[in-house]
Design a protein around this motif. Structure first.
Motif, PDB file in Angstrom:
ATOM      1  N   TRP A  67     -10.067   8.754  -7.117  1.00 48.27           N
ATOM      2  CA  TRP A  67      -9.562   7.218  -7.232  1.00 48.27           C
ATOM      3  C   TRP A  67      -8.840   7.284  -6.104  1.00 48.27           C
ATOM      4  CZ3 TRP A  67      -4.531   7.736  -7.727  1.00 48.27           C
ATOM      5  CH2 TRP A  67      -3.847   8.837  -8.543  1.00 48.27           C
ATOM      6  N   ILE A  68      -8.196   6.040  -5.736  1.00 55.42           N
ATOM      7  CA  ILE A  68      -7.251   5.820  -4.918  1.00 55.42           C
ATOM      8  C   ILE A  68      -6.480   4.547  -5.135  1.00 55.42           C
ATOM      9  CG2 ILE A  68      -8.845   4.422  -3.393  1.00 55.42           C
ATOM     10  CD1 ILE A  68      -7.203   5.310  -0.701  1.00 55.42           C
ATOM     11  N   ILE A  69      -5.174   4.468  -4.923  1.00 55.77           N
ATOM     12  CA  ILE A  69      -4.407   3.471  -5.333  1.00 55.77           C
ATOM     13  C   ILE A  69      -3.898   2.764  -3.999  1.00 55.77           C
ATOM     14  CG2 ILE A  69      -2.103   2.547  -6.124  1.00 55.77           C
ATOM     15  CD1 ILE A  69      -2.544   4.446  -8.351  1.00 55.77           C
ATOM     16  N   PHE A  70      -4.009   1.465  -3.776  1.00 53.00           N
ATOM     17  CA  PHE A  70      -3.343   0.949  -2.475  1.00 53.00           C
ATOM     18  C   PHE A  70      -2.204   0.241  -2.693  1.00 53.00           C
ATOM     19  CE2 PHE A  70      -8.004   1.106  -1.627  1.00 53.00           C
ATOM     20  CZ  PHE A  70      -7.989   1.803  -0.284  1.00 53.00           C
ATOM     21  N   ASN A  71      -0.909   0.589  -2.093  1.00 50.16           N
ATOM     22  CA  ASN A  71       0.008  -0.190  -2.292  1.00 50.16           C
ATOM     23  C   ASN A  71       0.468  -1.183  -1.081  1.00 50.16           C
ATOM     24  OD1 ASN A  71       1.144   1.272  -4.715  1.00 50.16           O
ATOM     25  ND2 ASN A  71       1.531   2.972  -2.979  1.00 50.16           N
ATOM     26  N   ILE A  72       0.112  -2.496  -1.657  1.00 47.57           N
ATOM     27  CA  ILE A  72       0.294  -3.549  -0.496  1.00 47.57           C
ATOM     28  C   ILE A  72       1.616  -3.738   0.029  1.00 47.57           C
ATOM     29  CG2 ILE A  72      -0.549  -5.973  -0.091  1.00 47.57           C
ATOM     30  CD1 ILE A  72      -2.457  -5.538  -2.457  1.00 47.57           C
ATOM     31  N   ARG A  73       1.534  -3.970   1.421  1.00 45.05           N
ATOM     32  CA  ARG A  73       2.807  -4.402   1.831  1.00 45.05           C
ATOM     33  C   ARG A  73       3.523  -5.667   1.339  1.00 45.05           C
ATOM     34  NH1 ARG A  73       3.436  -0.960   6.500  1.00 45.05           N
ATOM     35  NH2 ARG A  73       1.107  -0.340   7.342  1.00 45.05           N
ATOM     36  N   PRO A  74       4.698  -5.854   1.171  1.00 43.32           N
ATOM     37  CA  PRO A  74       5.254  -6.889   0.487  1.00 43.32           C
ATOM     38  C   PRO A  74       5.576  -7.948   1.553  1.00 43.32           C
ATOM     39  CG  PRO A  74       7.125  -5.272   0.757  1.00 43.32           C
ATOM     40  CD  PRO A  74       5.594  -4.844   0.946  1.00 43.32           C
ATOM     41  N   GLU A  75       5.272  -7.800   2.687  1.00 40.52           N
ATOM     42  CA  GLU A  75       5.511  -8.974   3.866  1.00 40.52           C
ATOM     43  C   GLU A  75       3.931  -9.422   4.108  1.00 40.52           C
ATOM     44  OE1 GLU A  75       5.308  -4.847   6.291  1.00 40.52           O
ATOM     45  OE2 GLU A  75       6.052  -5.497   4.070  1.00 40.52           O
ATOM     46  N   ALA A  76       2.824  -8.858   3.618  1.00 38.73           N
ATOM     47  CA  ALA A  76       1.471  -9.243   3.948  1.00 38.73           C
ATOM     48  C   ALA A  76       1.143 -10.628   3.638  1.00 38.73           C
ATOM     49  CB  ALA A  76       0.417  -8.316   3.137  1.00 38.73           C
ATOM     50  N   ARG A  77       0.858 -11.537   4.398  1.00 39.68           N
ATOM     51  CA  ARG A  77       0.737 -12.958   3.967  1.00 39.68           C
ATOM     52  C   ARG A  77      -0.820 -13.509   4.568  1.00 39.68           C
ATOM     53  NH1 ARG A  77       4.528 -12.007   1.564  1.00 39.68           N
ATOM     54  NH2 ARG A  77       6.201 -13.349   1.265  1.00 39.68           N
ATOM     55  N   PHE A  78      -1.477 -14.513   3.690  1.00 40.92           N
ATOM     56  CA  PHE A  78      -2.525 -15.162   4.137  1.00 40.92           C
ATOM     57  C   PHE A  78      -1.947 -16.209   5.165  1.00 40.92           C
ATOM     58  CE2 PHE A  78      -4.244 -13.605   0.063  1.00 40.92           C
ATOM     59  CZ  PHE A  78      -5.417 -13.071   0.611  1.00 40.92           C
ATOM     60  N   HIS A  79      -2.962 -16.860   5.905  1.00 40.45           N
ATOM     61  CA  HIS A  79      -2.377 -17.812   6.945  1.00 40.45           C
ATOM     62  C   HIS A  79      -1.751 -19.046   6.261  1.00 40.45           C
ATOM     63  CE1 HIS A  79      -6.041 -15.955   9.553  1.00 40.45           C
ATOM     64  NE2 HIS A  79      -5.049 -15.375   9.536  1.00 40.45           N
ATOM     65  N   ASP A  80      -2.011 -19.307   4.962  1.00 36.67           N
ATOM     66  CA  ASP A  80      -1.153 -20.622   4.361  1.00 36.67           C
ATOM     67  C   ASP A  80       0.172 -19.953   4.024  1.00 36.67           C
ATOM     68  OD1 ASP A  80      -1.581 -19.033   2.219  1.00 36.67           O
ATOM     69  OD2 ASP A  80      -2.679 -20.538   1.057  1.00 36.67           O
ATOM     70  N   GLY A  81       0.638 -18.896   4.070  1.00 37.31           N
ATOM     71  CA  GLY A  81       1.925 -18.012   3.734  1.00 37.31           C
ATOM     72  C   GLY A  81       2.032 -17.423   2.523  1.00 37.31           C
ATOM     73  N   SER A  82       0.998 -17.797   1.732  1.00 37.24           N
ATOM     74  CA  SER A  82       0.867 -17.201   0.357  1.00 37.24           C
ATOM     75  C   SER A  82       0.790 -15.372   0.639  1.00 37.24           C
ATOM     76  CB  SER A  82      -0.175 -17.743  -0.524  1.00 37.24           C
ATOM     77  OG  SER A  82      -1.479 -17.358   0.055  1.00 37.24           O
ATOM     78  N   PRO A  83       1.404 -14.777  -0.539  1.00 38.97           N
ATOM     79  CA  PRO A  83       1.384 -13.277  -0.492  1.00 38.97           C
ATOM     80  C   PRO A  83      -0.044 -12.882  -0.558  1.00 38.97           C
ATOM     81  CG  PRO A  83       2.489 -14.169  -2.439  1.00 38.97           C
ATOM     82  CD  PRO A  83       2.275 -15.249  -1.448  1.00 38.97           C
ATOM     83  N   VAL A  84      -0.313 -11.886   0.034  1.00 42.72           N
ATOM     84  CA  VAL A  84      -1.386 -10.804  -0.409  1.00 42.72           C
ATOM     85  C   VAL A  84      -1.232  -9.905  -1.560  1.00 42.72           C
ATOM     86  CG1 VAL A  84      -3.235  -9.424   0.464  1.00 42.72           C
ATOM     87  CG2 VAL A  84      -2.386 -11.011   1.923  1.00 42.72           C
ATOM     88  N   THR A  85      -1.850 -10.048  -2.648  1.00 41.07           N
ATOM     89  CA  THR A  85      -1.526  -9.304  -3.821  1.00 41.07           C
ATOM     90  C   THR A  85      -2.911  -8.549  -4.120  1.00 41.07           C
ATOM     91  OG1 THR A  85      -2.348 -11.013  -5.443  1.00 41.07           O
ATOM     92  CG2 THR A  85      -0.257 -11.157  -4.537  1.00 41.07           C
TER      93      THR A  85
END
Length: 642
Positions: free
Chosen positions: A149-167
């Motif tokens: 298995w693998i777990i990805f820890n997403i960067r808190p600063e990651a954003r879509f082009h509309d400014g919403s966070p990537v979750t």
């Protein structure tokens, strides 16, 4: 059966309509372009706490199939970039044919080029390592030694082009959108060994893999998926072809398009990931544009006229004779030859083994003898090419000579599935003919093979037991390729075969390839130096009868399937190399294609407005690290050359 999951979204039970083999996704070209049809097993998820307590968990900034990563956790940029490269200017190139969709991940429509730059992935590759991946959306990853298995820890600063966070919810929704409504390659190949997907919290997502499956490359496979907004997916039909792309979080956004003719992408000024180590020195142009042309001849004329700024030349005649136009003489266009450090690609005419006339390998071998490469290289290619014989040409993975003891240890248990020549003869290479004309000895050998296969010559025609002449059609959508096909046709006609090769448009050619409506077609595969389960999609039995897979030839062989599994399970590079050479040897013995040619070099030309790092990455052309020279651009503008 489908993998387990924690969400309640219904899963589609059937998928219809054909697909087209797709574009490469950053860092995982082969894995995302191909697919198979092996069903995944349902796996029961265990408690994450209990599972993690029983295993030693690795936390890292990247992962590779074998060995250590070149770049440590504190690296600031890749060695082959200029981290201080200025931003600005534009980069334009050309595309073949047309497009009618900005969504290349689905069945419907013909996807546009370069759409991948709109999307970020959890991991991305380096161009100076054959199989390393580093965190992009993911600031870190966690996985056990067995990679189950693998777990990805997403960067808190990651954003879509509309400014919403990537979750994590976005990543999960993207997975199921591709699984349910994407091309069958996702459901049948890329995700075949995904057993479960689970959102652990807002920024953590876990992928579990099927027990006993070859999981060496699976972390990279799921780590290379494009991530879309869950909110958009909930309100829109992902499977619908559209000129509106799915929103993304990547370094570029679609800014303009002329349907079927051109696409313009603009750099995102406040791109969230601009200063990440994996991005520094890249994505330097304010605009990237693709201009579409019906054929390469028209595209070359467009380049001469300044319609676009960069061209990678794929015609030897053009390279040898065409680059003497005024812009070159004036120094406004630069031409260069760069070394290609990757396998040069398996380019050739591929047989459709679904056709009854191609069932006998002697027939396929005889047809292959009719391509006189030596004559073509002298008369057509200006001696710029070499003959391709291996599926991993121009690399250390190519089989040579008689099988080694290590290869035989792999091949012997599967002997019943392979031609005897695999064990008794050197790795197959195409016959060498005269550079003057197809020699009579080669023609006699081909005729003898056809006779052994049950055909006879009657009044100059090769006929079967019912008196029907052997006939084949070669699919062709390129006017520039006719000069290569026509001498091949003439030699086939000398063998007594009736051949047709009508020139059709690109859209029709794509549709016919989707449905395997051809006898022979030209195709080129870019093979990986670290191949794995993606080979199922090209050569696996499970992909032979799925519409629009990369297995255009329809190969279905249990021994080949077993070799592919062994390759995917290789635990070190020595094991991998031996197993790939064994597969290469077997595939070459089956005469699945008529191999064409390669150069081992990049022939490039561009308007003299670009600069690039001193170091070219060994496994890429590297244009993504180039930058704009505004001073030189002003000079060209003043001269009316830009």
């Amino acid at each position: 059966m489908t993998p387990t999951r924690t969400s309640r979204r219904p899963v589609a039970t059937t998928l219809t309509a054909p697909l087209r083999d797709q574009v490469k996704v950053i860092g995982l070209a082969a894995l995302l372009a191909l697919g198979g049809a092996v069903e995944t097993l349902r796996a029961q998820e265990t408690s994450d706490t209990a599972e993690m307590a029983e295993q030693e968990i690795i936390t890292a900034h990247g992962i590779s199939s074998f060995g250590d990563l070149k770049y440590g956790p504190d690296f600031t940029h890749f060695d082959y970039v200029n981290p201080d490269a200025p931003k600005g200017g534009f980069f334009t190139t050309w595309g073949f044919g047309s497009f009618d969709s900005m969504r290349p991940y689905i069945l419907n429509g013909n996807g546009a080029r370069s759409v991948g730059i709109l999307y970020d992935t959890m991991l991305t590759g380096s161009a100076d390592e054959p199989d390393a991946l580093y965190g992009l959306l993911a600031e870190s990853i966690e996985y056990p030694e067995d990679r189950s298995w693998i777990i990805f820890n997403i960067r808190p600063e990651a954003r879509f082009h509309d400014g919403s966070p990537v979750t994590a919810a976005d990543a999960e929704a993207s997975y199921w959108a591709l699984y349910n409504d994407g091309r069958p390659v996702y459901r049948l190949g890329i995700f075949r060994d995904v057993a479960g997907v689970e959102v652990l919290d807002e920024r953590r997502i876990k992928f579990s893999f099927t027990e006993g499956a070859p999981v060496r490359d699976m972390p990279g496979t799921v780590g290379g998926l494009p991530i879309f907004p869950a909110a958009w997916l909930a309100e829109n039909d992902f499977a619908e072809a559209s000129m509106e792309p799915v929103p993304g979080s990547g370094p570029y956004v679609l800014s303009d398009l002329d349907e079927g003719r051109s696409i313009t992408y603009s750099r995102v000024e406040d791109y969230w990931g601009a200063d990440l180590p994996v991005n520094r020195g890249s994505n330097n142009f304010d605009e990237q544009r693709v201009e579409y042309f019906a054929d390469s001849t028209a595209a070359f004329e467009g380049f001469k006229a300044g319609a676009y700024t960069f061209r990678s030349e794929n015609s030897s005649r053009q390279w040898a004779t065409g680059y003497d136009f005024p812009a070159i003489e004036a120094g406004h266009v630069v031409t260069e030859t760069l070394i290609d450090g990757t396998p040069t690609g398996t380019q050739g005419w591929w047989f459709n083994l679904r056709r009854p006339q191609f069932q006998d390998p002697r027939v396929r071998e005889a047809i292959g003898m009719m391509f006189n490469f030596e004559w073509s290289n002298r008369a057509l290619f200006y001696d710029l090419y070499n003959r391709t014989d291996s599926f991993w040409e121009n690399s250390y993975l190519q089989a040579e000579g008689m099988p080694t003891e290590e290869e035989l240890a792999i091949l012997e248990p599967l002997r019943e599935h392979f031609p005897e020549e695999v064990f008794t003869e050197e790795a197959f290479s195409p016959v060498v003919s005269s550079a003057e004309r197809l020699d009579r000895r080669t023609l006699r050998r081909a005729t003898a093979l056809m006779r052994e296969a049950g055909y006879t010559i009657v009044d100059g025609k090769l006929v079967d037991a019912d008196g029907e002449q052997f006939r084949l059609e070669i699919l062709n959508d390129s006017p520039a390729f006719e000069r290569i096909i026509n001498p091949f046709i003439q030699n086939l006609e000398r063998l007594g075969i009736e051949v047709v090769a009508p020139l059709i448009d690109n859209a029709q050619a794509q549709e016919r390839e989707k449905n395997y409506d051809f006898d022979m077609t030209t195709r080129r595969y870019a093979m990986s130096l670290t191949p794995g389960t993606e080979l199922v999609g090209i050569f696996g039995s499970s992909s032979a009868n799925e519409l629009d897979t990369a297995n255009v030839m329809g190969l279905a062989n249990e021994g080949v399937d077993a070799l592919i599994e062994l390759i995917a399970q290789a635990e070190n590079r020595d094991e991998l190399n031996v197993r790939v050479r064994a597969l290469d040897r077997v595939l070459r013995s089956m005469h699945l294609w008529v191999p064409q040619f390669y150069s081992g070099q990049h022939f490039i030309a561009y308007r003299d407005v670009y600069e690039r790092p001193e170091t070219k990455p060994p496994f890429a052309l590297g244009t993504g690290t180039w930058w704009w020279n505004e001073e030189r651009a002003e000079e060209l503008r003043a001269a009316g050359a830009l």
